[in-house]
Design a protein around this motif. Structure first.
Motif, PDB file in Angstrom:
ATOM      1  N   ARG A 177       0.819  -1.211   0.000  1.00  0.00           N
ATOM      2  CA  ARG A 177       0.000   0.000   0.000  1.00  0.00           C
ATOM      3  C   ARG A 177       0.855   1.264   0.000  1.00  0.00           C
ATOM      4  O   ARG A 177       0.492   2.279  -0.594  1.00  0.00           O
ATOM      5  CB  ARG A 177      -0.935  -0.014   1.206  1.00  0.00           C
ATOM      6  CG  ARG A 177      -1.995  -1.122   1.120  1.00  0.00           C
ATOM      7  CD  ARG A 177      -2.847  -1.196   2.382  1.00  0.00           C
ATOM      8  NE  ARG A 177      -3.852  -2.245   2.266  1.00  0.00           N
ATOM      9  CZ  ARG A 177      -4.673  -2.611   3.252  1.00  0.00           C
ATOM     10  NH1 ARG A 177      -4.595  -2.003   4.429  1.00  0.00           N
ATOM     11  NH2 ARG A 177      -5.558  -3.570   3.066  1.00  0.00           N
ATOM     12  N   LEU A 178       2.011   1.206   0.658  1.00  0.00           N
ATOM     13  CA  LEU A 178       2.915   2.350   0.639  1.00  0.00           C
ATOM     14  C   LEU A 178       3.467   2.585  -0.765  1.00  0.00           C
ATOM     15  O   LEU A 178       3.621   3.732  -1.199  1.00  0.00           O
ATOM     16  CB  LEU A 178       4.065   2.131   1.624  1.00  0.00           C
ATOM     17  CG  LEU A 178       3.741   2.284   3.112  1.00  0.00           C
ATOM     18  CD1 LEU A 178       4.929   1.836   3.956  1.00  0.00           C
ATOM     19  CD2 LEU A 178       3.356   3.719   3.446  1.00  0.00           C
ATOM     20  N   LYS A 179       3.758   1.516  -1.484  1.00  0.00           N
ATOM     21  CA  LYS A 179       4.278   1.659  -2.846  1.00  0.00           C
ATOM     22  C   LYS A 179       3.280   2.357  -3.744  1.00  0.00           C
ATOM     23  O   LYS A 179       3.659   3.105  -4.652  1.00  0.00           O
ATOM     24  CB  LYS A 179       4.635   0.281  -3.414  1.00  0.00           C
ATOM     25  CG  LYS A 179       5.895  -0.319  -2.845  1.00  0.00           C
ATOM     26  CD  LYS A 179       6.195  -1.663  -3.492  1.00  0.00           C
ATOM     27  CE  LYS A 179       7.475  -2.263  -2.920  1.00  0.00           C
ATOM     28  NZ  LYS A 179       7.779  -3.591  -3.535  1.00  0.00           N
ATOM     29  N   SER A 180       1.987   2.110  -3.518  1.00  0.00           N
ATOM     30  CA  SER A 180       0.963   2.739  -4.351  1.00  0.00           C
ATOM     31  C   SER A 180       0.901   4.245  -4.151  1.00  0.00           C
ATOM     32  O   SER A 180       0.319   4.968  -4.964  1.00  0.00           O
ATOM     33  CB  SER A 180      -0.411   2.122  -4.058  1.00  0.00           C
ATOM     34  OG  SER A 180      -0.853   2.467  -2.756  1.00  0.00           O
ATOM     35  N   ARG A 181       1.511   4.755  -3.088  1.00  0.00           N
ATOM     36  CA  ARG A 181       1.543   6.194  -2.827  1.00  0.00           C
ATOM     37  C   ARG A 181       2.615   6.897  -3.642  1.00  0.00           C
ATOM     38  O   ARG A 181       2.653   8.128  -3.689  1.00  0.00           O
ATOM     39  CB  ARG A 181       1.792   6.476  -1.340  1.00  0.00           C
ATOM     40  CG  ARG A 181       0.641   6.067  -0.408  1.00  0.00           C
ATOM     41  CD  ARG A 181       1.042   6.301   1.029  1.00  0.00           C
ATOM     42  NE  ARG A 181      -0.044   6.031   1.961  1.00  0.00           N
ATOM     43  CZ  ARG A 181      -0.546   6.922   2.812  1.00  0.00           C
ATOM     44  NH1 ARG A 181      -0.067   8.146   2.848  1.00  0.00           N
ATOM     45  NH2 ARG A 181      -1.524   6.593   3.632  1.00  0.00           N
ATOM     46  N   GLY A 182       3.514   6.141  -4.243  1.00  0.00           N
ATOM     47  CA  GLY A 182       4.632   6.742  -4.955  1.00  0.00           C
ATOM     48  C   GLY A 182       5.825   6.930  -4.037  1.00  0.00           C
ATOM     49  O   GLY A 182       5.805   6.548  -2.868  1.00  0.00           O
ATOM     50  N   VAL A 183       6.877   7.551  -4.562  1.00  0.00           N
ATOM     51  CA  VAL A 183       8.110   7.747  -3.806  1.00  0.00           C
ATOM     52  C   VAL A 183       7.917   8.848  -2.767  1.00  0.00           C
ATOM     53  O   VAL A 183       7.415   9.920  -3.071  1.00  0.00           O
ATOM     54  CB  VAL A 183       9.276   8.110  -4.740  1.00  0.00           C
ATOM     55  CG1 VAL A 183      10.564   8.306  -3.940  1.00  0.00           C
ATOM     56  CG2 VAL A 183       9.463   7.025  -5.784  1.00  0.00           C
ATOM     57  N   ILE A 184       8.304   8.560  -1.538  1.00  0.00           N
ATOM     58  CA  ILE A 184       8.230   9.538  -0.447  1.00  0.00           C
ATOM     59  C   ILE A 184       9.650   9.855   0.001  1.00  0.00           C
ATOM     60  O   ILE A 184      10.408   8.953   0.350  1.00  0.00           O
ATOM     61  CB  ILE A 184       7.412   8.987   0.743  1.00  0.00           C
ATOM     62  CG1 ILE A 184       5.988   8.648   0.287  1.00  0.00           C
ATOM     63  CG2 ILE A 184       7.384   9.998   1.884  1.00  0.00           C
ATOM     64  CD1 ILE A 184       5.156   7.976   1.362  1.00  0.00           C
ATOM     65  N   PHE A 185      10.012  11.156   0.004  1.00  0.00           N
ATOM     66  CA  PHE A 185      11.386  11.538   0.303  1.00  0.00           C
ATOM     67  C   PHE A 185      11.579  12.088   1.710  1.00  0.00           C
ATOM     68  O   PHE A 185      12.669  12.031   2.251  1.00  0.00           O
ATOM     69  CB  PHE A 185      11.868  12.580  -0.712  1.00  0.00           C
ATOM     70  CG  PHE A 185      11.979  12.035  -2.111  1.00  0.00           C
ATOM     71  CD1 PHE A 185      13.013  11.196  -2.459  1.00  0.00           C
ATOM     72  CD2 PHE A 185      11.027  12.344  -3.060  1.00  0.00           C
ATOM     73  CE1 PHE A 185      13.119  10.684  -3.746  1.00  0.00           C
ATOM     74  CE2 PHE A 185      11.119  11.844  -4.341  1.00  0.00           C
ATOM     75  CZ  PHE A 185      12.167  11.008  -4.684  1.00  0.00           C
ATOM     76  N   GLU A 186      10.540  12.641   2.315  1.00  0.00           N
ATOM     77  CA  GLU A 186      10.683  13.242   3.635  1.00  0.00           C
ATOM     78  C   GLU A 186      10.351  12.219   4.710  1.00  0.00           C
ATOM     79  O   GLU A 186       9.318  11.542   4.652  1.00  0.00           O
ATOM     80  CB  GLU A 186       9.767  14.460   3.766  1.00  0.00           C
ATOM     81  CG  GLU A 186      10.150  15.598   2.835  1.00  0.00           C
ATOM     82  CD  GLU A 186       9.304  16.841   3.089  1.00  0.00           C
ATOM     83  OE1 GLU A 186       8.819  16.986   4.231  1.00  0.00           O
ATOM     84  OE2 GLU A 186       9.131  17.638   2.157  1.00  0.00           O
ATOM     85  N   GLU A 187      11.235  12.101   5.695  1.00  0.00           N
ATOM     86  CA  GLU A 187      11.078  11.079   6.733  1.00  0.00           C
ATOM     87  C   GLU A 187       9.782  11.263   7.520  1.00  0.00           C
ATOM     88  O   GLU A 187       9.078  10.292   7.817  1.00  0.00           O
ATOM     89  CB  GLU A 187      12.274  11.110   7.681  1.00  0.00           C
ATOM     90  CG  GLU A 187      12.192  10.057   8.767  1.00  0.00           C
ATOM     91  CD  GLU A 187      13.423  10.047   9.657  1.00  0.00           C
ATOM     92  OE1 GLU A 187      13.367   9.424  10.737  1.00  0.00           O
ATOM     93  OE2 GLU A 187      14.442  10.652   9.267  1.00  0.00           O
ATOM     94  N   ALA A 188       9.443  12.500   7.855  1.00  0.00           N
ATOM     95  CA  ALA A 188       8.232  12.739   8.633  1.00  0.00           C
ATOM     96  C   ALA A 188       6.986  12.289   7.874  1.00  0.00           C
ATOM     97  O   ALA A 188       6.055  11.712   8.454  1.00  0.00           O
ATOM     98  CB  ALA A 188       8.121  14.221   8.991  1.00  0.00           C
ATOM     99  N   ILE A 189       6.967  12.541   6.569  1.00  0.00           N
ATOM    100  CA  ILE A 189       5.821  12.132   5.746  1.00  0.00           C
ATOM    101  C   ILE A 189       5.764  10.621   5.647  1.00  0.00           C
ATOM    102  O   ILE A 189       4.680  10.013   5.696  1.00  0.00           O
ATOM    103  CB  ILE A 189       5.915  12.772   4.347  1.00  0.00           C
ATOM    104  CG1 ILE A 189       5.825  14.290   4.455  1.00  0.00           C
ATOM    105  CG2 ILE A 189       4.809  12.245   3.443  1.00  0.00           C
ATOM    106  CD1 ILE A 189       5.988  15.020   3.134  1.00  0.00           C
ATOM    107  N   LEU A 190       6.928   9.977   5.520  1.00  0.00           N
ATOM    108  CA  LEU A 190       6.961   8.524   5.434  1.00  0.00           C
ATOM    109  C   LEU A 190       6.465   7.887   6.730  1.00  0.00           C
ATOM    110  O   LEU A 190       5.684   6.932   6.710  1.00  0.00           O
ATOM    111  CB  LEU A 190       8.379   8.050   5.124  1.00  0.00           C
ATOM    112  CG  LEU A 190       8.582   6.537   5.016  1.00  0.00           C
ATOM    113  CD1 LEU A 190       7.677   5.939   3.951  1.00  0.00           C
ATOM    114  CD2 LEU A 190      10.042   6.207   4.722  1.00  0.00           C
ATOM    115  N   ARG A 191       6.894   8.418   7.862  1.00  0.00           N
ATOM    116  CA  ARG A 191       6.435   7.886   9.148  1.00  0.00           C
ATOM    117  C   ARG A 191       4.917   8.024   9.281  1.00  0.00           C
ATOM    118  O   ARG A 191       4.232   7.105   9.744  1.00  0.00           O
ATOM    119  CB  ARG A 191       7.132   8.624  10.296  1.00  0.00           C
ATOM    120  CG  ARG A 191       8.586   8.231  10.503  1.00  0.00           C
ATOM    121  CD  ARG A 191       9.248   9.167  11.486  1.00  0.00           C
ATOM    122  NE  ARG A 191       8.667   9.050  12.815  1.00  0.00           N
ATOM    123  CZ  ARG A 191       9.237   8.423  13.835  1.00  0.00           C
ATOM    124  NH1 ARG A 191      10.416   7.844  13.671  1.00  0.00           N
ATOM    125  NH2 ARG A 191       8.658   8.376  15.007  1.00  0.00           N
TER     126      ARG A 191
END
Length: 242
Positions: free
Chosen positions: A189-203
């Motif tokens: 499901r995270l992959k479907s969001r696309g690439v995430i570069f900011e750690e806070a957004i990823l968390r």
């Protein structure tokens, strides 16, 4: 398929060099208007600026090839080191616990896991459950002798009157732990969001996807345990298809 006159075949694996593949497969059908796209794997001869046997000419390209969405940017690799611990059980879904371990790259060591046992596992423990762990070193499951983690499990069992029971998976069968199934769902499901570069957004994204996991999904993963054990027995302890 045999009844319809169609044969079935199994491909034979044969070791060969990339140079051989390039000469026999690529060059023979090559169109000079095309550009060969390769990753930076060693056999492709793309690393370094010196001469090597398999290098082919490639145009330098444009600035767009260095855009964040086109490369494995350094920050993305840093984000991949986020560590999360969670506990599931039948009709039970624990809270996510983000941590930075004391080991290399923030990895878990036994001292870190002891804190997790005391602060995360023990307070919500049900004595009718069994703690399933993989055979990773920090879990203290290896060997038959004394270690601090095993002693802490015994101590917590007495302190909370729980009698914490635990079992460790065979080293080569980590998928005997149902949490691996749940974590796989979250990663997809995270992959479907696309690439995430900011750690806070990823968390935050990890937390949101965890919140979406339902008790039904957890129970479904746990209910496959008898089939997993049967598959393990059939394969004499080798990896199972879960």
């Amino acid at each position: 398929m045999k009844d319809f006159g169609v044969g079935t075949y199994m491909a034979v694996q044969k070791k060969c060099s990339y140079k051989h593949i390039f000469e026999q497969i690529v060059a023979s059908d090559w169109d000079k208007n095309c550009v060969l796209i390769e990753d930076n794997d060693g056999p492709h001869g793309t690393k370094g600026k010196g001469f090597n046997k398999v290098r082919v000419h490639r145009r330098k390209g444009y600035e767009a090839r260095n855009a964040l969405s086109k490369t494995q940017f350094k920050l993305k690799r840093q984000n991949q080191s986020i560590h999360v611990y969670r506990v599931i059980g039948w009709n039970f879904k624990g809270q996510l616990y983000f941590y930075t371990g004391s080991g290399i790259g923030g990895r878990l060591v036994q001292a870190d896991y002891m804190v997790i046992l005391e602060q995360i596992v023990a307070p919500d423990w049900d004595k009718s459950c069994v703690l399933i762990e993989d055979n990773d070193g920090p879990h203290g499951t290896k060997g038959k002798g004394f270690n601090k983690v095993k002693a802490l499990k015994d101590h917590l069992g007495i302190q909370y009157h729980l009698g914490i029971q635990w079992e460790s998976n065979p080293p080569n069968s980590p998928d005997l732990n149902p949490i691996e199934t749940i974590w796989r769902i979250i990663k997809q499901r995270l992959k479907s969001r696309g690439v995430i570069f900011e750690e806070a957004i990823l968390r935050r994204a990890i937390q949101e996807e965890w919140d979406k996991i339902t008790i039904e999904e957890i129970n479904r993963a746990i209910s496959t345990m008898p089939d997993r054990v049967a598959a393990l027995n059939e394969r004499n302890g080798r990896p199972i298809p879960y």
